[in-house]
Structure formats: C-alpha cells, structure tokens
Enzyme design. Structure first.
Site, mmCIF file in Angstrom:
data_model
loop_
_atom_site.group_PDB
_atom_site.id
_atom_site.type_symbol
_atom_site.label_atom_id
_atom_site.label_comp_id
_atom_site.label_asym_id
_atom_site.label_seq_id
_atom_site.Cartn_x
_atom_site.Cartn_y
_atom_site.Cartn_z
ATOM 1 N N HIS A 1 0.844 -1.203 0.000
ATOM 2 C CA HIS A 1 0.000 0.000 0.000
ATOM 3 C C HIS A 1 0.882 1.257 0.000
ATOM 4 C CE1 HIS A 1 -3.636 2.377 1.338
ATOM 5 N NE2 HIS A 1 -2.671 3.176 1.764
ATOM 6 N N GLU A 2 1.783 1.354 0.968
ATOM 7 C CA GLU A 2 2.639 2.537 1.051
ATOM 8 C C GLU A 2 3.572 2.625 -0.154
ATOM 9 O OE1 GLU A 2 1.741 4.712 3.014
ATOM 10 O OE2 GLU A 2 0.490 3.469 4.325
ATOM 11 N N HIS B 1 1.808 4.384 -2.919
ATOM 12 C CA HIS B 1 1.937 5.839 -2.771
ATOM 13 C C HIS B 1 3.316 6.295 -3.254
ATOM 14 C CE1 HIS B 1 -1.708 6.917 -0.667
ATOM 15 N NE2 HIS B 1 -1.456 6.187 0.402
ATOM 16 N N HIS C 1 3.655 6.607 -6.902
ATOM 17 C CA HIS C 1 2.969 7.819 -7.346
ATOM 18 C C HIS C 1 3.917 9.023 -7.210
ATOM 19 C CE1 HIS C 1 -1.245 9.979 -7.240
ATOM 20 N NE2 HIS C 1 -0.621 10.124 -8.394
#
Length: 680
Positions: A468-469, A472, A475
């Site tokens: 999940h992190e 990010h 991105h």
C-alpha cells in the site's frame, strides 16, 4: 555557526544532510527561509510590469522553495524520529509557518495580480498551466483572500490555533501509546501466543533491563498478535482498553477538549469563508463534491454490507459460545475468536504465513512487481545520509536505466515514531529551468522487528501495508509534471489512495507471490494451496470491515458536517454517530475520536470516506488489469502515463477516464468484496 539547512546540500543526489543537522539549526533556518520567501513574494507584488502568468502565477508557484525544503525535513522527522525537545520546537516553528502561509493567502495586492491574470485571455496556456491558474485562484479565495477587516484577522487567529492544536493532539496520542506497558512474569499468561510474539516481548523487556519478564505494548506489532492469540481474556481486555483510551485518560494527554476546540474552529473558519459546515468547505475540492454524495456512497455500501456483517458477527459469537461457553462476546474477544474462525474455515492464519514473508523478501517483491509493471529497478545505497540507523536507502532507475528518484524505507517501531504507516516526501518533482528535478520519497511503517533467533517476519496484513505505502511511493517517484504543486501525490484527497490501494491487489495473486514469498529457512516457495487459501479468505469478514470503515467515516462527519459542535460528551457523540453501523451491544468507556489522528492531525478531516471512495476506483482499475493480465505492460503503461506520471495536473476524473477509457463502475467494489456476485 554555519547552518547546513541554509546552504546547497553537497550530498549524494542533494539529499537531506541528516547527519549534519542539529535541533538548533531548525528555528534560525525556518526564520531565514520565511524572510527569503517574503522577499520573493514582495518581488511579485512590486513588479511594475503588468501581471501575467509567468511573472505572477508561475513566480508564486516557485517561491518559498527553501522554506518548503526545511519544513518538510523538520515535520517529517517530527513524525518519524521525534523527541520532547523536537516537539517543543514544533510548537514554536508551526505558528511561524502557519502565520506566513496565512499572510500570503490574505495578501490583497498579490491577489489583485492573480485576479488580473485570471481575467486575461489565457487560451494559449497548456492544460497543466491552465489548471494551475484555476487552482491558484481557488486556493486564495478558499483561504480568505476576499475577507476584510476583523474577519481576516480572526481567520489568522484560527489558522494559528489549529496548527498548534493538531501538533498537541499527536503528541498526546504518542505519549499515551509510549506510557502503556504490560509486564508479564507468569508463563501461563502467555498461553496461546505465537513463539514470535513471545520472543519479541522478551526482547522488549530485555531492552528495559528485565531479563525474566515479557513486555507488551500497544504498538501494532505487539498489540495485534496479543489480541488475536492470547488466551487470557482479562489481559486482552486490559490491552484493548489501553488502546481505546489513548487521549482519553485522566491525565495531561487528554484530547477531549482539544477535539471540540479543533472542530469548533474548523466550523467557524468554514462559516467565515461562506460555507455551512467544514465538510461542505472541504468537499468542494474533492471528487465527491458534497456531503450528500458521501452519504449516498455509504448508504449503498451499508445496504449490502450491514446484513452480512451481522451474520459474520453472529458466526464469530457462535464459535465463542460453543468453544468456550462464552455467553457474551465483548469487543476484546472479537479478534481472538475471529482468528479461530478463520483458522477453522480456511486453515490459515498469520503464523502459518509469516515464515514466507521475511521483510527483505517482501521488499524485493515490491521492487520486482514495480520492475515487471513499469521497468523500475532499485539499487541499495550506503552513502545516502539517513535520520535513523533502521532506515534503508535506494537509488531508483526508470525503464531506460535513467535516475528516477531517491527512496527511503523506515520499517520498525520506536518510541520516537508515531504509530501507523505513511508515505511522505523530502523533495518534490518539477521541470523548472529545463531540468527534471527528481523526487526524494519515503515510506514509514511499524512492522514486527527481528529477534535474536528470527528475522522480521511479516503478517499478511503487514505485507499488504508495505505494498500500500509502496503504491503511494510509486505515485511520488514516477511524478513527471512541470509544476511541483501539481506533481506526484499532490492530488485530491479522495484520489490519492487509488495508487496505494490498487497496489495491494498484487499481494493476492500467485503470479506476484511466486516472485518473493519464500520460506525464510528453506527457501521453498509458498505452496499453491496456501495461495489459494489466501484468496479464499480474502473476503473473510469483509462486510464487517466495510461497516467498520463506514462507521469511522460517519464519526468523522459527526465532528465536521455539523452547524454547531455537539455539547454532548465525546462518548455520547460517538454513540450517536455509530447508531447506523452498530454491531456490538453494550457500552464501553473506550472511544476512537481522541486518537483519531487521521482527522484531527493528519489532513483527513471530512475526508475519511476517501478510503472507500478510492476502493471503488481501485476495484474497477484492477478488474482492467485482471482482464488483460496482472503484469500486462500495455495496461501498466496506460496506468503509468495517465495516473502515476500526471499527478494532479488535471481533474482526477479526467485522469482516471484517460487510463480506464470510461467512468469507474461503482459496483466493482461490491463484487471485489464478495458482497454481491452480480449486480444488474
């Protein structure tokens, strides 16, 4: 003394010189940077030439760079490697930064020039520049540029007070978390706990000078296994209540009045700016646009999830009754018996899976996934300065072998780090002056530490958290915009969770797990039957978790979508907010609000719904990958070019449609969660 924060960084990739920075450097550096930023703004305002996009909008966008660099280092470390001295310094620095930001946004002459540009024929601007102009005008108006006299002065007071209160809220939660210790000396009280949890507790006790005891805390790597496996019900209750009373104890860390003051000030600010509620103010600049749309999303989710959640809860209660003759299952029993039920139904639990998820292997798995999708490669670097010895540092290359980013990874809990997991940035990306300035990105987590006999073995939930992190981080790392404020993760809050939540999906796929899930002792790949069990159990308690997420969102709105702040106790506010999503009978004197850092200290006020909103987007997006192959380069390129690289350079719905070729299907999440098989 020379100040390393005020000179160009002569480090590898011009990274933050963490090893040279002392606490005494921050305050003078911030004060100097604020003066520099004021001079930059004054140069824009005093420019005798007529206002245009370059000399006003772009000049403003580029101003304050030094201040941004210094404050990103300081506030990132105040979350990841703080101390009482640093927290005291934050209370001094934060008002200075807030005051500067407020003065900037209320600068009448500057706003006159911005308005002048907005009224010109701007048809020659490219789409990104036009979007920046629109965002700049909106930002000033939404932050009070049109206010006069006393209203303007009151807004300044509110902003300063809110920045201080948010810091205090976080400090209180961290202190209560660190202050709780549960010491166990009787071996019998460890019954049910996995060997790894016992060993970690023994290591924690040893660090505190006690070799014949076990120390448990309410940091996640200690708290979660205890609640799932400890047979001693009274000790589970003790842990549960300690966790649920952070910020709510009768001590100097109590957050109840702070919550009401934050909510009240946010409402007053919204009213000053012409909005009925803080939620109405916030949501105007979100994909959802209004509270009404958020409530409609929740109503749809609850329609399908609530009845099933009640069935799931009844199933867990039934197990507790048949197995242990438990007449009433309490909240501190739920994790324990749901873990038993999962084992009964799927023959799988964390302890079976953890040997296959050695931290170093999972990190490699994330890197390999990024390589197969986007061609990225990660090279460990030992010459990049770091703020703590646990931090890992990497140089990142794109598919053409060109330098892309610096990546920091910080995985283990410590007293100086707040709980949870997050991605952040030490340096943004831009393309000013013909140079593509590349970003410096970090992820910070609180995972199970290695022990004397075992490496760090992650639970499956920790695996998905890392992915999940990392989503990010991708991105941020792959940002390719011109303007820094529109680059990378600088997108609408209800869009920012799309890349992170999408990335979690690969953790459930054999094709991905085969890359890294190998037994830490034998090197054997994870058996296919275990992968199938992971997939089969993917939606175990999914309805319950959906209802819980909606409940947290509704609690957020109970504080922020109101025209008057509730006079009731915080417990009563939570009780009323939770009526629609209530699953457990009985009352407890534990609550969520006083440690709900997402909404009171983390930028998610009136925005906690964003996780569910983004789940709709990611479920729809992953269906696209599944249809074409989870490592399909064509789909991955579309995703990279239209979402990861574009950042916030256009409205998120436009960005999403460019990737997907259509609007997101709102039923995709219901299908993914197993709440419906087919929705016509």
């Amino acid at each position: 003394m020379s100040n390393p924060l005020l000179v160009p960084f002569k480090t590898v990739f011009e990274t933050a010189p963490f090893e040279e920075i002392q606490l005494a450097h921050y305050l003078p550096a911030v004060k100097t940077a604020i003066e520099t930023a004021k001079e930059e703004v004054a140069a824009i305002v005093d420019n005798k030439a007529p206002a245009n996009f370059i000399n006003t909008i772009e000049a403003l966008e580029r101003s304050g760079h030094l201040l941004g660099t210094i404050t990103s280092i300081f506030f990132n470390l105040n979350s990841a490697e703080t101390s009482s001295e640093m927290q005291a310094l934050a209370q001094e620095i934060s008002p200075l930064v807030t005051a500067f930001s407020t003065e900037l946004l209320l600068n009448e002459k500057l706003f006159e020039r911005i308005e002048e540009v907005s009224k010109q024929d701007n048809s020659s601007l490219n789409s990104e520049a036009a979007y920046l102009l629109d965002k700049t005008v909106k930002s000033f108006v939404r932050n009070g540029a049109k206010l006069k006299g006393a209203d303007k002065e009151r807004l300044k007071e509110i902003n300063n007070k809110l920045s201080a209160l948010s810091l205090t809220f976080s400090e209180h939660v961290l202190k209560d978390t660190n202050d709780f210790e549960m010491w166990i000396e009787e071996e019998a009280d460890l019954a049910g706990l996995p060997e790894g949890a016992i060993e970690a507790a023994k290591a924690s006790a040893k660090e505190k000078g006690k070799s014949n005891a076990y120390l448990f805390t309410i940091d996640y790597p200690s708290y979660i296994p205890f609640m799932k496996y400890a047979e001693n019900r009274n000790l589970r209750k003790k842990m549960y209540e300690a966790f649920g009373r952070r910020g709510f104890l009768d001590n100097e860390n109590n957050n109840t009045e702070i919550i009401k003051e934050i909510s009240s000030l946010r409402l007053e600010r919204a009213n000053l700016l012409g909005y009925k509620t803080h939620a109405a103010f916030v949501l105007e600049e979100r994909m959802a646009k209004s509270p009404k749309v958020v409530y409609e999303l929740w109503d749809e989710l609850l329609l399908y999830a609530l009845p099933k959640a009640k069935e799931e809860l009844a199933e867990v209660e039934n197990l507790a009754k048949t197995e242990d003759l438990l007449e009433k299952m309490e909240r501190w029993d739920f994790s324990y018996y749901s873990e038993k039920l999962q084992m009964q139904k799927f023959a799988i639990n964390d302890e079976i899976l953890k040997p296959y998820f050695k931290l170093e292997n999972v990190i490699d798995g994330a890197f390999l996934t990024a390589n197969k999708l986007f061609g990225l490669t990660f090279k460990p670097r030992t010459d990049i300065q770091k703020y703590h010895e646990d931090v890992m540092t990497y140089e990142v290359f794109d598919g053409n072998g060109k330098f892309l980013a610096v990546f920091y990874a910080d995985f283990f809990p410590r007293a100086s780090k707040r709980g949870g997991a997050w991605m952040t940035s030490f340096k943004g990306q831009n393309k000013y002056d013909g140079k593509n300035e590349r970003p410096h990105v970090a992820i910070v987590c609180n995972f199970t530490k290695p022990t004397d006999t075992k490496p760090s073995l992650l639970t499956f939930n920790e695996v998905t958290t890392l992915f999940h992190e990392f989503g990010h981080a991708l991105h941020g790392m792959m940002a390719n915009g011109y303007y820094e404020s529109l680059s990378g993760t600088n997108v609408f809050w209800d869009f920012v969770e799309l890349p992170s939540q999408l990335m979690e999906n690969w953790c459930y796929e054999k094709e991905c797990l085969d890359l890294f899930a190998k037994h830490y002792e034998t090197g054997e790949s994870i058996p296919e039957e275990l992968i199938q069990k992971i997939k089969d159990s993917m939606n175990f308690l999914s309805a319950y978790q959906t209802v819980r997420q909606v409940g947290l969102g509704q609690l957020d709105m109970a504080w922020h979508d109101v025209t008057t702040i509730p006079s009731d106790s915080v417990l009563e506010v939570e009780k009323i907010a939770g009526e629609k999503t209530k699953l457990f009978d009985g009352e407890t004197d534990t609550l969520t609000s006083t440690a709900f850092s997402h909404i009171f200290a983390g930028g998610y006020s009136a925005g906690y719904y964003s996780y569910k909103w983004a789940e709709v987007l990611e479920a729809d997006a992953f269906e696209y990958f599944k249809e074409n192959g989870i490592f399909n380069r064509e789909v991955a390129n579309r995703y990279k070019e239209n979402i990861l690289m574009r950042g916030g350079s256009a409205h998120p719905m436009e960005i999403y449609k460019a990737f997907r070729g259509k609007s997101p299907d709102s039923k995709a999440l219901l299908r993914k969660s197993g709440l419906v098989e087919t929705v016509h």
